[in-house]
Motif scaffolding. Structure first.
Motif, PDB file in Angstrom:
ATOM      1  N   HIS A  13       1.569  55.917  21.046  1.00  0.00           N
ATOM      2  CA  HIS A  13       0.653  57.064  21.064  1.00  0.00           C
ATOM      3  C   HIS A  13      -0.657  56.705  20.370  1.00  0.00           C
ATOM      4  O   HIS A  13      -0.647  56.041  19.336  1.00  0.00           O
ATOM      5  N   GLU A  14      -1.772  57.163  20.954  1.00  0.00           N
ATOM      6  CA  GLU A  14      -3.065  56.963  20.317  1.00  0.00           C
ATOM      7  C   GLU A  14      -3.187  57.950  19.154  1.00  0.00           C
ATOM      8  O   GLU A  14      -3.068  59.159  19.337  1.00  0.00           O
ATOM      9  N   VAL A  15      -3.418  57.404  17.964  1.00  0.00           N
ATOM     10  CA  VAL A  15      -3.553  58.223  16.762  1.00  0.00           C
ATOM     11  C   VAL A  15      -4.967  58.029  16.220  1.00  0.00           C
ATOM     12  O   VAL A  15      -5.380  56.907  15.939  1.00  0.00           O
ATOM     13  N   ARG A  16      -5.694  59.132  16.094  1.00  0.00           N
ATOM     14  CA  ARG A  16      -7.041  59.111  15.519  1.00  0.00           C
ATOM     15  C   ARG A  16      -6.974  59.748  14.136  1.00  0.00           C
ATOM     16  O   ARG A  16      -6.449  60.847  13.986  1.00  0.00           O
ATOM     17  N   ILE A  17      -7.504  59.022  13.151  1.00  0.00           N
ATOM     18  CA  ILE A  17      -7.547  59.526  11.779  1.00  0.00           C
ATOM     19  C   ILE A  17      -9.004  59.665  11.379  1.00  0.00           C
ATOM     20  O   ILE A  17      -9.793  58.735  11.515  1.00  0.00           O
ATOM     21  N   ARG A  18      -9.343  60.856  10.892  1.00  0.00           N
ATOM     22  CA  ARG A  18     -10.719  61.158  10.488  1.00  0.00           C
ATOM     23  C   ARG A  18     -10.706  61.529   8.995  1.00  0.00           C
ATOM     24  O   ARG A  18     -10.239  62.608   8.630  1.00  0.00           O
ATOM     25  N   PRO A  19     -11.215  60.625   8.129  1.00  0.00           N
ATOM     26  CA  PRO A  19     -11.276  60.946   6.701  1.00  0.00           C
ATOM     27  C   PRO A  19     -12.184  62.143   6.428  1.00  0.00           C
ATOM     28  O   PRO A  19     -13.163  62.369   7.146  1.00  0.00           O
ATOM     29  N   THR A  20     -11.841  62.900   5.385  1.00  0.00           N
ATOM     30  CA  THR A  20     -12.673  64.006   4.906  1.00  0.00           C
ATOM     31  C   THR A  20     -12.923  63.797   3.418  1.00  0.00           C
ATOM     32  O   THR A  20     -12.152  63.125   2.731  1.00  0.00           O
ATOM     33  N   LEU A  21     -14.001  64.365   2.927  1.00  0.00           N
ATOM     34  CA  LEU A  21     -14.321  64.271   1.506  1.00  0.00           C
ATOM     35  C   LEU A  21     -13.719  65.467   0.784  1.00  0.00           C
ATOM     36  O   LEU A  21     -14.144  66.598   0.987  1.00  0.00           O
ATOM     37  N   VAL A  22     -12.707  65.201  -0.049  1.00  0.00           N
ATOM     38  CA  VAL A  22     -12.126  66.256  -0.877  1.00  0.00           C
ATOM     39  C   VAL A  22     -13.023  66.469  -2.084  1.00  0.00           C
ATOM     40  O   VAL A  22     -13.345  67.591  -2.458  1.00  0.00           O
ATOM     41  N   GLY A  23     -13.457  65.360  -2.703  1.00  0.00           N
ATOM     42  CA  GLY A  23     -14.337  65.464  -3.858  1.00  0.00           C
ATOM     43  C   GLY A  23     -14.744  64.104  -4.371  1.00  0.00           C
ATOM     44  O   GLY A  23     -14.056  63.109  -4.157  1.00  0.00           O
ATOM     45  N   ALA A  24     -15.883  64.080  -5.054  1.00  0.00           N
ATOM     46  CA  ALA A  24     -16.373  62.859  -5.700  1.00  0.00           C
ATOM     47  C   ALA A  24     -16.515  63.135  -7.184  1.00  0.00           C
ATOM     48  O   ALA A  24     -16.981  64.203  -7.583  1.00  0.00           O
ATOM     49  N   THR A  25     -16.100  62.180  -7.997  1.00  0.00           N
ATOM     50  CA  THR A  25     -16.267  62.268  -9.444  1.00  0.00           C
ATOM     51  C   THR A  25     -17.193  61.142  -9.863  1.00  0.00           C
ATOM     52  O   THR A  25     -16.932  59.971  -9.579  1.00  0.00           O
ATOM     53  N   TYR A  26     -18.288  61.515 -10.519  1.00  0.00           N
ATOM     54  CA  TYR A  26     -19.284  60.558 -10.989  1.00  0.00           C
ATOM     55  C   TYR A  26     -18.918  60.200 -12.425  1.00  0.00           C
ATOM     56  O   TYR A  26     -18.961  61.050 -13.314  1.00  0.00           O
ATOM     57  N   VAL A  27     -18.534  58.954 -12.634  1.00  0.00           N
ATOM     58  CA  VAL A  27     -18.126  58.470 -13.950  1.00  0.00           C
ATOM     59  C   VAL A  27     -19.340  57.759 -14.545  1.00  0.00           C
ATOM     60  O   VAL A  27     -19.770  56.719 -14.040  1.00  0.00           O
ATOM     61  N   THR A  28     -19.914  58.315 -15.601  1.00  0.00           N
ATOM     62  CA  THR A  28     -21.193  57.844 -16.119  1.00  0.00           C
ATOM     63  C   THR A  28     -21.091  56.584 -16.978  1.00  0.00           C
ATOM     64  O   THR A  28     -22.101  55.944 -17.237  1.00  0.00           O
ATOM     65  N   GLY A  29     -19.901  56.243 -17.435  1.00  0.00           N
ATOM     66  CA  GLY A  29     -19.728  55.025 -18.220  1.00  0.00           C
ATOM     67  C   GLY A  29     -19.808  55.238 -19.723  1.00  0.00           C
ATOM     68  O   GLY A  29     -19.558  54.321 -20.491  1.00  0.00           O
ATOM     69  N   ASP A  30     -20.160  56.462 -20.139  1.00  0.00           N
ATOM     70  CA  ASP A  30     -20.232  56.748 -21.578  1.00  0.00           C
ATOM     71  C   ASP A  30     -19.189  57.776 -22.004  1.00  0.00           C
ATOM     72  O   ASP A  30     -19.321  58.427 -23.031  1.00  0.00           O
ATOM     73  N   GLY A  31     -18.159  57.944 -21.190  1.00  0.00           N
ATOM     74  CA  GLY A  31     -17.103  58.898 -21.505  1.00  0.00           C
ATOM     75  C   GLY A  31     -17.276  60.241 -20.828  1.00  0.00           C
ATOM     76  O   GLY A  31     -16.424  61.111 -20.935  1.00  0.00           O
ATOM     77  N   THR A  32     -18.361  60.427 -20.097  1.00  0.00           N
ATOM     78  CA  THR A  32     -18.639  61.680 -19.405  1.00  0.00           C
ATOM     79  C   THR A  32     -18.347  61.519 -17.917  1.00  0.00           C
ATOM     80  O   THR A  32     -18.579  60.454 -17.356  1.00  0.00           O
ATOM     81  N   THR A  33     -17.836  62.586 -17.302  1.00  0.00           N
ATOM     82  CA  THR A  33     -17.685  62.611 -15.847  1.00  0.00           C
ATOM     83  C   THR A  33     -18.341  63.875 -15.312  1.00  0.00           C
ATOM     84  O   THR A  33     -18.435  64.884 -16.003  1.00  0.00           O
ATOM     85  N   ILE A  34     -18.794  63.796 -14.077  1.00  0.00           N
ATOM     86  CA  ILE A  34     -19.383  64.938 -13.383  1.00  0.00           C
ATOM     87  C   ILE A  34     -18.546  65.150 -12.125  1.00  0.00           C
ATOM     88  O   ILE A  34     -18.445  64.266 -11.285  1.00  0.00           O
ATOM     89  N   GLY A  35     -17.938  66.318 -12.004  1.00  0.00           N
ATOM     90  CA  GLY A  35     -17.116  66.607 -10.844  1.00  0.00           C
ATOM     91  C   GLY A  35     -15.663  66.763 -11.220  1.00  0.00           C
ATOM     92  O   GLY A  35     -15.337  66.825 -12.394  1.00  0.00           O
ATOM     93  N   PRO A  36     -14.831  66.849 -10.214  1.00  0.00           N
ATOM     94  CA  PRO A  36     -15.102  66.542  -8.811  1.00  0.00           C
ATOM     95  C   PRO A  36     -16.006  67.582  -8.144  1.00  0.00           C
ATOM     96  O   PRO A  36     -15.976  68.750  -8.473  1.00  0.00           O
TER      97      PRO A  36
END
Length: 150
Positions: free
Chosen positions: A55-78
C-alpha cells in the motif's frame, strides 16, 4: 506499522538563525531567533511517500511546537512561532552577562497519514528533534566620553 514508519521518517533538522548576524551580540541587546528548515529531510507539510505491505503510505509531518533553547538556562516555548528577523520577529532573548553560549531549537513533530490516496488522518504519536547548537559570543561594551578640548 504506520507509527513505526512515522518514527523512521527523515525529519528536517531545525536550524537556528539569529540576529544580530555573525554569532556575536552584546549583553542586554535583544537577539532575534528564527527557525529555518534545511534542504534535506521532511519539514512540516512536506510529504514522504513509502510502500508498506503493498500500500502507498504518505506521511506528512506537522509542527506541534518549537522550543528555543537560548544556551543560558532559558527556554522560549514550546510555540508554533517560527520567530523571525529584526524588527518583526516575535522570539527574542536578552543575555544578562558575557558568556559563550550555544543556542539551538528543539522541534516536536506530529504527523498525518494517508493510505492509497485516502483522507489524511492524525498519527497518534510525536517525535522530538533537536537542531544543532550554534555558538554565540555574548560581549560587554564600555562607553567612554572624550572631551574635544585640545
Amino acid at each position: 506499522m504506520i507509527i513505526e514508519q512515522f518514527h523512521r521518517t527523515q525529519f528536517a533538522l531545525p536550524q537556528t538563525v539569529m540576529e544580530p548576524p555573525g554569532n556575536r551580540t552584546l549583553v542586554n541587546l535583544p537577539v532575534y531567533f528564527e527557525l529555518a528548515w534545511p534542504e534535506g529531510g521532511f519539514e512540516p507539510q512536506e510529504v514522504d511517500v513509502t510502500t508498506l505491505i503493498g500500500h502507498e503510505v504518505r506521511i506528512r509531518p506537522t509542527l506541534v511546537g518549537a522550543t528555543y533553547v537560548t544556551g543560558d538556562g532559558t527556554t522560549i516555548g514550546p510555540t508554533t512561532s517560527l520567530g523571525g528577523p529584526y524588527p518583526g520577529g516575535d522570539i527574542t532573548h536578552e543575555y544578562v552577562s558575557a558568556d559563550e553560549v550555544s543556542p539551538y531549537i528543539s522541534v516536536e513533530y506530529g504527523g498525518e497519514v494517508s493510505v492509497d490516496g485516502g483522507e489524511w488522518s492524525t498519527i497518534p504519536s510525536t517525535v522530538t528533534i533537536d537542531g544543532p547548537a550554534t555558538p554565540l559570543e555574548v560581549l560587554t561594551s564600555t562607553n567612554r566620553l572624550y572631551s574635544n578640548d585640545r
